[in-house]
Design a protein around this motif. Structure first.
Motif, PDB file in Angstrom:
ATOM      1  N   GLY A  17       0.755  -1.248  -0.030  1.00  0.00           N
ATOM      2  CA  GLY A  17       0.000   0.089   0.067  1.00  0.00           C
ATOM      3  C   GLY A  17       0.807   1.315  -0.045  1.00  0.00           C
ATOM      4  O   GLY A  17       0.247   2.263   0.304  1.00  0.00           O
ATOM      5  N   ALA A  18       1.900   1.140  -0.502  1.00  0.00           N
ATOM      6  CA  ALA A  18       2.848   2.332  -0.464  1.00  0.00           C
ATOM      7  C   ALA A  18       2.279   3.424  -1.454  1.00  0.00           C
ATOM      8  O   ALA A  18       1.896   3.037  -2.388  1.00  0.00           O
ATOM      9  CB  ALA A  18       4.505   2.132  -0.691  1.00  0.00           C
ATOM     10  N   LYS A  19       2.725   4.628  -0.915  1.00  0.00           N
ATOM     11  CA  LYS A  19       2.288   5.860  -1.641  1.00  0.00           C
ATOM     12  C   LYS A  19       3.479   6.144  -2.751  1.00  0.00           C
ATOM     13  O   LYS A  19       3.257   6.706  -3.923  1.00  0.00           O
ATOM     14  CB  LYS A  19       1.822   7.005  -1.078  1.00  0.00           C
ATOM     15  N   ALA A  20       4.657   5.809  -2.457  1.00  0.00           N
ATOM     16  CA  ALA A  20       5.803   6.093  -3.010  1.00  0.00           C
ATOM     17  C   ALA A  20       6.844   4.979  -2.765  1.00  0.00           C
ATOM     18  O   ALA A  20       6.876   4.341  -1.680  1.00  0.00           O
ATOM     19  CB  ALA A  20       6.277   7.444  -3.050  1.00  0.00           C
ATOM     20  N   LEU A  21       8.145   5.006  -3.630  1.00  0.00           N
ATOM     21  CA  LEU A  21       8.910   4.113  -3.324  1.00  0.00           C
ATOM     22  C   LEU A  21      10.286   4.946  -3.465  1.00  0.00           C
ATOM     23  O   LEU A  21      10.448   5.906  -3.769  1.00  0.00           O
ATOM     24  CB  LEU A  21       8.993   2.931  -4.479  1.00  0.00           C
ATOM     25  N   ALA A  22      11.276   4.243  -2.531  1.00  0.00           N
ATOM     26  CA  ALA A  22      12.297   4.903  -2.286  1.00  0.00           C
ATOM     27  C   ALA A  22      13.536   3.966  -2.196  1.00  0.00           C
ATOM     28  O   ALA A  22      13.465   3.080  -1.365  1.00  0.00           O
ATOM     29  CB  ALA A  22      12.554   5.984  -1.223  1.00  0.00           C
TER      30      ALA A  22
END
Length: 242
Positions: free
Chosen positions: A29-34
């Motif tokens: 459910g991440a909104k973004a990745l890093a």
């Protein structure tokens, strides 16, 4: 990516290291990745500190982009270049792969001190002139000094944040800072959204939100935990019956 940074409602980045971990975190459910530089390096068998060849890093990024269209921030360490122009050219290659943002640290890899603020600002300005990337300007002041010195280092960190902001940075990353009162002061006085690294010694996510942190990233800890779990699972099986 800029809209995801809200003081008091931090963007949570559970750092990844390859396409497989990207898929797993995205499915959570991440909104973004890093990415995290130490995690990517470790997964490829390298030490941290720009030991991973740039072409290998770009390949990892390309594979991550192939499996997820979430906004992706890449830990770009110090930019893989000796001059601002080289760093900006390298950053442009990331943007061409569809990367939304980068971390750019003022530490000199692998462990050669901290770059003068004006020099680091020149690198930020060169990237800003050439790309639309979200530039998360990282200071290594707190990471490279003991916690008892952090209060005395806060004025310099704030000064650096202002210099980096003027150069075109979009966020300010202070890994290693763990004291709640110092985090709160940094968030209050810094004109940029503040990123704090979540670690066993750091405040909880709920506390970081209360302190007005805008971005909470986990650095190398997810990779370390995954490798510890793998090692233990393997040990349990290898030692079976002995």
């Amino acid at each position: 990516m800029r809209d995801l940074h809200q003081p008091g409602n931090p963007l949570i980045l559970f750092n990844i290291w390859d396409a497989g971990s990207a898929k797993a975190v995205a499915e959570a459910g991440a909104k973004a990745l890093a990415t995290g530089s130490a995690s990517v390096a470790g997964a490829l068998g390298y030490p941290d500190g720009e030991a991973v060849p740039l072409e290998d890093l770009l390949h990892v990024v390309a594979r991550i982009r192939a499996v997820s269209d979430l906004p992706l921030s890449v830990d770009f360490e110090a930019g893989y270049g000796e001059t601002p122009e080289q760093v900006a050219a390298n950053a442009a290659r990331l943007e061409e792969l569809g990367v939304a943002g980068i971390n750019l640290e003022d530490g000199i890899p692998p462990n050669k001190g901290i770059r003068p603020a004006a020099e680091h600002a020149g690198r930020i300005a060169a990237i800003r002139a050439r790309t639309g990337l979200f530039i998360n300007a990282r200071t290594d002041l707190f990471l490279r000094n003991p916690s008892e010195d952090h209060a005395a280092l806060l004025p310099e960190a704030l000064e650096r944040s202002g210099i980096y902001h003027q150069a075109g940075a979009d966020g300010f990353f202070a890994p290693g800072l763990i004291a709640p009162e110092l985090i709160e002061e940094l968030c209050r006085e810094c004109a940029l959204p503040v990123n704090i690294m979540v670690s066993p010694a750091a405040p909880s996510l709920a506390e970081l939100a209360r302190l007005n942190v805008a971005r909470a990233s986990f650095g190398p800890f997810p990779w370390r935990d995954a490798m510890a779990g793998l090692t233990q699972a393997a040990r349990n099986q290898i030692s079976y019956g002995t």
